[in-house]
Design an enzyme around this catalytic site. Structure first.
Site, PDB file in Angstrom:
ATOM      1  N   PRO A  10       0.795  -1.226   0.000  1.00  0.00           N
ATOM      2  CA  PRO A  10       0.000   0.000   0.000  1.00  0.00           C
ATOM      3  C   PRO A  10       0.829   1.278   0.000  1.00  0.00           C
ATOM      4  O   PRO A  10       1.834   1.375   0.696  1.00  0.00           O
ATOM      5  CB  PRO A  10      -0.811  -0.111   1.301  1.00  0.00           C
ATOM      6  CG  PRO A  10      -0.091  -1.105   2.139  1.00  0.00           C
ATOM      7  CD  PRO A  10       0.551  -2.048   1.182  1.00  0.00           C
ATOM      8  N   ASN A  11       0.356   2.198  -0.818  1.00  0.00           N
ATOM      9  CA  ASN A  11       0.885   3.564  -0.931  1.00  0.00           C
ATOM     10  C   ASN A  11       2.202   3.656  -1.697  1.00  0.00           C
ATOM     11  O   ASN A  11       2.684   4.754  -1.959  1.00  0.00           O
ATOM     12  CB  ASN A  11       1.027   4.230   0.459  1.00  0.00           C
ATOM     13  CG  ASN A  11      -0.299   4.313   1.162  1.00  0.00           C
ATOM     14  OD1 ASN A  11      -1.262   4.829   0.597  1.00  0.00           O
ATOM     15  ND2 ASN A  11      -0.400   3.793   2.378  1.00  0.00           N
ATOM     16  N   ARG A  18       5.045  11.061  -2.811  1.00  0.00           N
ATOM     17  CA  ARG A  18       4.691  10.874  -1.398  1.00  0.00           C
ATOM     18  C   ARG A  18       5.883  11.211  -0.502  1.00  0.00           C
ATOM     19  O   ARG A  18       6.938  10.575  -0.620  1.00  0.00           O
ATOM     20  CB  ARG A  18       4.326   9.396  -1.213  1.00  0.00           C
ATOM     21  CG  ARG A  18       4.171   8.937   0.192  1.00  0.00           C
ATOM     22  CD  ARG A  18       4.153   7.414   0.258  1.00  0.00           C
ATOM     23  NE  ARG A  18       3.837   6.980   1.587  1.00  0.00           N
ATOM     24  CZ  ARG A  18       4.048   5.762   2.048  1.00  0.00           C
ATOM     25  NH1 ARG A  18       4.585   4.838   1.258  1.00  0.00           N
ATOM     26  NH2 ARG A  18       3.735   5.445   3.275  1.00  0.00           N
ATOM     27  N   TYR A  23      10.979   9.384   1.149  1.00  0.00           N
ATOM     28  CA  TYR A  23      10.986   8.279   0.173  1.00  0.00           C
ATOM     29  C   TYR A  23      11.705   8.610  -1.141  1.00  0.00           C
ATOM     30  O   TYR A  23      11.857   7.727  -1.990  1.00  0.00           O
ATOM     31  CB  TYR A  23       9.548   7.841  -0.111  1.00  0.00           C
ATOM     32  CG  TYR A  23       8.849   7.276   1.115  1.00  0.00           C
ATOM     33  CD1 TYR A  23       9.267   6.073   1.676  1.00  0.00           C
ATOM     34  CD2 TYR A  23       7.792   7.953   1.725  1.00  0.00           C
ATOM     35  CE1 TYR A  23       8.648   5.556   2.813  1.00  0.00           C
ATOM     36  CE2 TYR A  23       7.160   7.442   2.860  1.00  0.00           C
ATOM     37  CZ  TYR A  23       7.601   6.247   3.393  1.00  0.00           C
ATOM     38  OH  TYR A  23       6.994   5.735   4.520  1.00  0.00           O
ATOM     39  N   ASN A  74       8.187  -5.145  -0.502  1.00  0.00           N
ATOM     40  CA  ASN A  74       7.991  -3.978   0.362  1.00  0.00           C
ATOM     41  C   ASN A  74       6.505  -3.953   0.673  1.00  0.00           C
ATOM     42  O   ASN A  74       5.685  -3.524  -0.152  1.00  0.00           O
ATOM     43  CB  ASN A  74       8.428  -2.683  -0.324  1.00  0.00           C
ATOM     44  CG  ASN A  74       8.332  -1.497   0.635  1.00  0.00           C
ATOM     45  OD1 ASN A  74       7.698  -1.582   1.687  1.00  0.00           O
ATOM     46  ND2 ASN A  74       8.939  -0.382   0.260  1.00  0.00           N
ATOM     47  N   ALA A  77       2.935  -0.418   5.064  1.00  0.00           N
ATOM     48  CA  ALA A  77       2.452  -0.458   6.446  1.00  0.00           C
ATOM     49  C   ALA A  77       1.991  -1.850   6.872  1.00  0.00           C
ATOM     50  O   ALA A  77       1.964  -2.159   8.073  1.00  0.00           O
ATOM     51  CB  ALA A  77       1.324   0.553   6.618  1.00  0.00           C
ATOM     52  N   GLU A  98      12.664  -8.711   2.602  1.00  0.00           N
ATOM     53  CA  GLU A  98      11.844  -7.552   2.985  1.00  0.00           C
ATOM     54  C   GLU A  98      12.638  -6.274   2.699  1.00  0.00           C
ATOM     55  O   GLU A  98      13.798  -6.169   3.096  1.00  0.00           O
ATOM     56  CB  GLU A  98      11.521  -7.657   4.486  1.00  0.00           C
ATOM     57  CG  GLU A  98      10.759  -6.470   5.031  1.00  0.00           C
ATOM     58  CD  GLU A  98      10.468  -6.608   6.528  1.00  0.00           C
ATOM     59  OE1 GLU A  98      10.312  -7.747   7.025  1.00  0.00           O
ATOM     60  OE2 GLU A  98      10.416  -5.556   7.192  1.00  0.00           O
ATOM     61  N   HIS A 100      12.593  -1.912   2.706  1.00  0.00           N
ATOM     62  CA  HIS A 100      11.992  -0.622   3.025  1.00  0.00           C
ATOM     63  C   HIS A 100      12.868   0.468   2.437  1.00  0.00           C
ATOM     64  O   HIS A 100      14.101   0.430   2.588  1.00  0.00           O
ATOM     65  CB  HIS A 100      11.859  -0.419   4.538  1.00  0.00           C
ATOM     66  CG  HIS A 100      10.985  -1.459   5.142  1.00  0.00           C
ATOM     67  ND1 HIS A 100       9.626  -1.469   4.946  1.00  0.00           N
ATOM     68  CD2 HIS A 100      11.283  -2.557   5.869  1.00  0.00           C
ATOM     69  CE1 HIS A 100       9.120  -2.530   5.554  1.00  0.00           C
ATOM     70  NE2 HIS A 100      10.103  -3.209   6.118  1.00  0.00           N
ATOM     71  N   ARG A 107      12.620   5.843  12.565  1.00  0.00           N
ATOM     72  CA  ARG A 107      11.343   6.553  12.476  1.00  0.00           C
ATOM     73  C   ARG A 107      10.461   6.222  13.684  1.00  0.00           C
ATOM     74  O   ARG A 107      10.966   5.843  14.737  1.00  0.00           O
ATOM     75  CB  ARG A 107      10.668   6.219  11.133  1.00  0.00           C
ATOM     76  CG  ARG A 107      11.546   6.624   9.922  1.00  0.00           C
ATOM     77  CD  ARG A 107      10.873   6.316   8.612  1.00  0.00           C
ATOM     78  NE  ARG A 107       9.634   7.073   8.454  1.00  0.00           N
ATOM     79  CZ  ARG A 107       8.684   6.767   7.565  1.00  0.00           C
ATOM     80  NH1 ARG A 107       8.878   5.719   6.736  1.00  0.00           N
ATOM     81  NH2 ARG A 107       7.589   7.473   7.473  1.00  0.00           N
TER      82      ARG A 107
END
Ligand code: DQA
Length: 143
Positions: A10-11, A18, A23, A74, A77, A98, A100, A107
């Protein structure tokens, strides 16, 4: 030719617009282009898919069985919440890395925990979109 699925959650379709300070400026299309180019140079074919929907991501992981040698994921969330994605990864028993874009550990505290990391071969975080290429290299070198 070993094939790798690059799966974004998502996103991540908003990459490039964004929160660019976090990012970066590359779009998802840029990322996918770079992944395909790297795959070509490594002799791996790369399939790319993005969805904002948890069930569609579960389906994509299931569909990878028998078609792909590994998954670069990725999960956005969903990384921090989705037992369904974790179970899908362990269920298909494909090597998964995985990724990111941001350094999630630098963060908010809710980003520090991944429910999928324990069923992944490894985690790459904080190297921007280059993390996808690092993950492809890791899978291509040790499928
Ligand atoms: C992300 C980090 C997640 O915490 C966040 O929800 C994202 C993107 C990253 O690539 O840095 O959507 O996975």
């Amino acid at each position: 030719m070993p094939s790798i699925l690059v799966l974004n959650g998502p996103n991540l379709n908003l990459l490039g617009t964004r929160e660019p300070a976090i990012y970066g400026a590359d779009t998802l299309a840029d990322v996918e282009r770079r992944c395909r180019a790297l795959g070509e140079s490594l002799g791996s074919s790369i399939d790319c898919l993005q969805s904002n929907h948890e069930g569609a991501l579960v389906d994509a992981i299931h569909d990878a069985r028998g078609r792909h040698a590994g998954i670069v994921l990725n999960a956005g969330a969903y990384t921090h919440t989705s037992i369904a994605l974790r179970d899908a990864i362990s269920g298909v028993a494909l090597p998964c890395v995985e990724v990111h874009v941001s350094n999630v550990h630098a963060r908010e505290a809710f980003r520090h925990h991944s429910v999928i990391a324990p069923v992944c071969r490894g985690v790459i975080a904080g190297f921007g979109v280059a993390g996808y290429e690092l993950a492809i290299r890791a899978l291509a070198e040790d499928p």
